[in-house]
Design an enzyme around this catalytic site. Structure first.
Site, PDB file in Angstrom:
ATOM      1  CB  SER A   1      -0.894   0.050   1.241  1.00  0.00           C
ATOM      2  OG  SER A   1      -1.521  -1.156   1.430  1.00  0.00           O
TER       3      SER A   1
ATOM      4  CG  ASP B   1      -2.606  -2.447  -1.877  1.00  0.00           C
ATOM      5  OD1 ASP B   1      -1.880  -3.456  -1.835  1.00  0.00           O
ATOM      6  OD2 ASP B   1      -3.034  -1.879  -0.860  1.00  0.00           O
TER       7      ASP B   1
ATOM      8  CD  GLU C   1      -5.736  -6.316  -0.070  1.00  0.00           C
ATOM      9  OE1 GLU C   1      -5.808  -7.474  -0.384  1.00  0.00           O
ATOM     10  OE2 GLU C   1      -4.739  -5.848   0.494  1.00  0.00           O
TER      11      GLU C   1
ATOM     12  CD  GLN D   1      -9.810 -16.323  -0.278  1.00  0.00           C
ATOM     13  OE1 GLN D   1      -9.557 -15.582  -1.231  1.00  0.00           O
ATOM     14  NE2 GLN D   1      -9.118 -16.271   0.837  1.00  0.00           N
TER      15      GLN D   1
HETATM   16  N1  ADP Z   1       9.722   1.133   2.564  1.00  0.00           N
HETATM   17  C1  ADP Z   1       9.310   1.068   3.832  1.00  0.00           C
HETATM   18  N2  ADP Z   1      10.181   1.279   4.829  1.00  0.00           N
HETATM   19  C2  ADP Z   1       9.770   1.180   6.106  1.00  0.00           C
HETATM   20  N3  ADP Z   1       8.533   0.882   6.501  1.00  0.00           N
HETATM   21  C3  ADP Z   1       7.624   0.656   5.546  1.00  0.00           C
HETATM   22  C4  ADP Z   1       7.969   0.725   4.161  1.00  0.00           C
HETATM   23  N4  ADP Z   1       6.865   0.439   3.434  1.00  0.00           N
HETATM   24  C5  ADP Z   1       5.877   0.190   4.328  1.00  0.00           C
HETATM   25  N5  ADP Z   1       6.330   0.349   5.587  1.00  0.00           N
HETATM   26  C6  ADP Z   1       5.535   0.171   6.804  1.00  0.00           C
HETATM   27  O1  ADP Z   1       5.249  -1.236   6.921  1.00  0.00           O
HETATM   28  C7  ADP Z   1       3.894  -1.414   7.336  1.00  0.00           C
HETATM   29  C8  ADP Z   1       3.153  -2.242   6.281  1.00  0.00           C
HETATM   30  O2  ADP Z   1       3.115  -1.497   5.069  1.00  0.00           O
HETATM   31  P1  ADP Z   1       1.871  -1.589   4.082  1.00  0.00           P
HETATM   32  O3  ADP Z   1       2.204  -0.700   2.926  1.00  0.00           O
HETATM   33  O4  ADP Z   1       0.600  -1.345   4.800  1.00  0.00           O
HETATM   34  O5  ADP Z   1       1.985  -3.135   3.660  1.00  0.00           O
HETATM   35  P2  ADP Z   1       1.003  -4.044   2.793  1.00  0.00           P
HETATM   36  O6  ADP Z   1       0.098  -3.144   2.024  1.00  0.00           O
HETATM   37  O7  ADP Z   1       1.925  -4.840   1.921  1.00  0.00           O
HETATM   38  O8  ADP Z   1       0.294  -4.919   3.768  1.00  0.00           O
HETATM   39  C9  ADP Z   1       3.293  -0.034   7.557  1.00  0.00           C
HETATM   40  O9  ADP Z   1       3.388   0.279   8.931  1.00  0.00           O
HETATM   41  C10 ADP Z   1       4.195   0.879   6.709  1.00  0.00           C
HETATM   42  O10 ADP Z   1       4.250   2.174   7.237  1.00  0.00           O
HETATM   43  N1  LIG Z   2      -7.705 -13.369  -0.656  1.00  0.00           N
HETATM   44  C1  LIG Z   2      -7.433 -13.193   0.643  1.00  0.00           C
HETATM   45  N2  LIG Z   2      -7.680 -14.161   1.533  1.00  0.00           N
HETATM   46  C2  LIG Z   2      -7.431 -14.010   2.846  1.00  0.00           C
HETATM   47  N3  LIG Z   2      -6.944 -12.888   3.377  1.00  0.00           N
HETATM   48  C3  LIG Z   2      -6.679 -11.897   2.515  1.00  0.00           C
HETATM   49  C4  LIG Z   2      -6.892 -11.993   1.132  1.00  0.00           C
HETATM   50  N4  LIG Z   2      -6.504 -10.827   0.556  1.00  0.00           N
HETATM   51  C5  LIG Z   2      -6.087 -10.048   1.543  1.00  0.00           C
HETATM   52  N5  LIG Z   2      -6.189 -10.685   2.716  1.00  0.00           N
HETATM   53  C6  LIG Z   2      -5.932 -10.131   4.049  1.00  0.00           C
HETATM   54  C7  LIG Z   2      -4.507 -10.106   4.475  1.00  0.00           C
HETATM   55  C8  LIG Z   2      -4.447  -8.880   5.334  1.00  0.00           C
HETATM   56  O1  LIG Z   2      -4.845  -9.189   6.670  1.00  0.00           O
HETATM   57  C9  LIG Z   2      -5.486  -7.940   4.744  1.00  0.00           C
HETATM   58  C10 LIG Z   2      -4.925  -6.887   3.832  1.00  0.00           C
HETATM   59  O2  LIG Z   2      -3.806  -7.379   3.119  1.00  0.00           O
HETATM   60  P1  LIG Z   2      -2.466  -6.480   2.924  1.00  0.00           P
HETATM   61  O3  LIG Z   2      -1.466  -7.446   2.350  1.00  0.00           O
HETATM   62  O4  LIG Z   2      -2.083  -5.915   4.244  1.00  0.00           O
HETATM   63  O5  LIG Z   2      -2.870  -5.418   1.950  1.00  0.00           O
HETATM   64  O6  LIG Z   2      -6.361  -8.773   4.021  1.00  0.00           O
END
Ligand code: ADP
Ligand SMILES: Nc1ncnc2c1ncn2[C@H]1C[C@H](O)[C@@H](COP(=O)(O)O)O1
Length: 218
Positions: free
Chosen positions: A23, A87, A40, A63
């Protein structure tokens, strides 16, 4: 085409395990490219918290919910003619999450079959734009677990470490076999999303992946 050599109608999708930084990178790239984001939604998901408390009971519902949400986003991207950073990909729903729960027995074989046939039917339509590039974010499990903890979603923090270990392992196998669109792999220790020069370097890599594949389609 913008200054970075990335077509204005491109679709850039960011993939990777939970907490890896999708994200955050999605927002940074979209802002720089002046692209729209397809995000998402976690806060309004009616099944996610229930799912983390009882995988078996809620995995099919979740799902189906994600599939519907993701498909609506795909349709919007198609109708608006691209220019999006997305995302997470729809491929991960089936290739990682649904498959993992089916393999672990927390989704029944019948439910997985029903889900998979719905997925196939939805993806084989003109509404389904495959990404021009899928950016795959990868990093060590301890770094990713730290990020999950820092982000502070209680349902994820309370989930057993083994769940994230399995997912991390599954992602690395999945990406090695992924062929639906061009892939750019980025290690999370090798960029700083808050450093404009570092984001520039990523944009140059995106352009280098997209341009030859767009030309090949002409
Ligand atoms: N490049 C980065 N360096 C340090 N922290 C990061 C970086 N990218 C994301 N984070 C931190 O890691 C956590 C998860 O990031 P997020 O973008 O929400 O992950 P995802 O969308 O893959 O679940 C958040 O707290 C975010 O602020
Ligand atoms: N398809 C999925 N099945 C189960 N859980 C899922 C799926 N897609 C996303 N998720 C969950 C995983 C995390 O708890 C949140 C958001 O995902 P993130 O990787 O932090 O954007 O939803």
């Amino acid at each position: 085409m913008n200054n970075y050599g990335i077509p204005a109608n491109a679709l850039i999708t960011v993939a990777g395990t939970v907490g890896v930084g999708k994200s955050t990178l999605t927002a940074a790239l979209a802002q720089r490219l002046n692209f729209k984001t397809s995000l998402e939604q976690v806060d309004h998901n009616p099944y996610l918290e229930k799912f983390y408390h009882d995988f078996e009971r809620w995995s099919f519902h979740l799902q189906i919910y994600f599939l519907a949400e993701r498909f609506k986003e795909q349709k919007k991207i198609f109708e608006l003619g691209g220019g999006f950073v997305q995302d997470r990909s729809i491929y991960e729903d089936t290739g990682i999450f649904a498959q993992m729960h089916a393999d672990q027995g927390t989704m029944s074989a019948t439910d997985f079959e029903t889900y998979s046939s719905l997925f196939e039917a939805m993806v084989m339509t003109p509404y389904f734009p495959h990404p021009d590039v899928l950016i795959y974010l990868e990093g060590s499990l301890p770094s990713i677990l730290n990020r999950i903890t820092e982000r502070g979603r209680e349902m994820e923090i309370q989930t057993d470490r083994s769940y994230w270990e399995h997912m991390h392992e599954r992602y690395s196998v999945w990406i090695d076999q992924f062929t639906a669109c061009p892939v750019l792999r980025l290690n999370i220790d090798q960029y700083d999303v808050h450093d404009p020069a570092s984001v520039d370097a990523i944009l140059a890599q995106i352009a280098a992946v997209i341009q030859p594949s767009k030309e090949a389609k002409l």
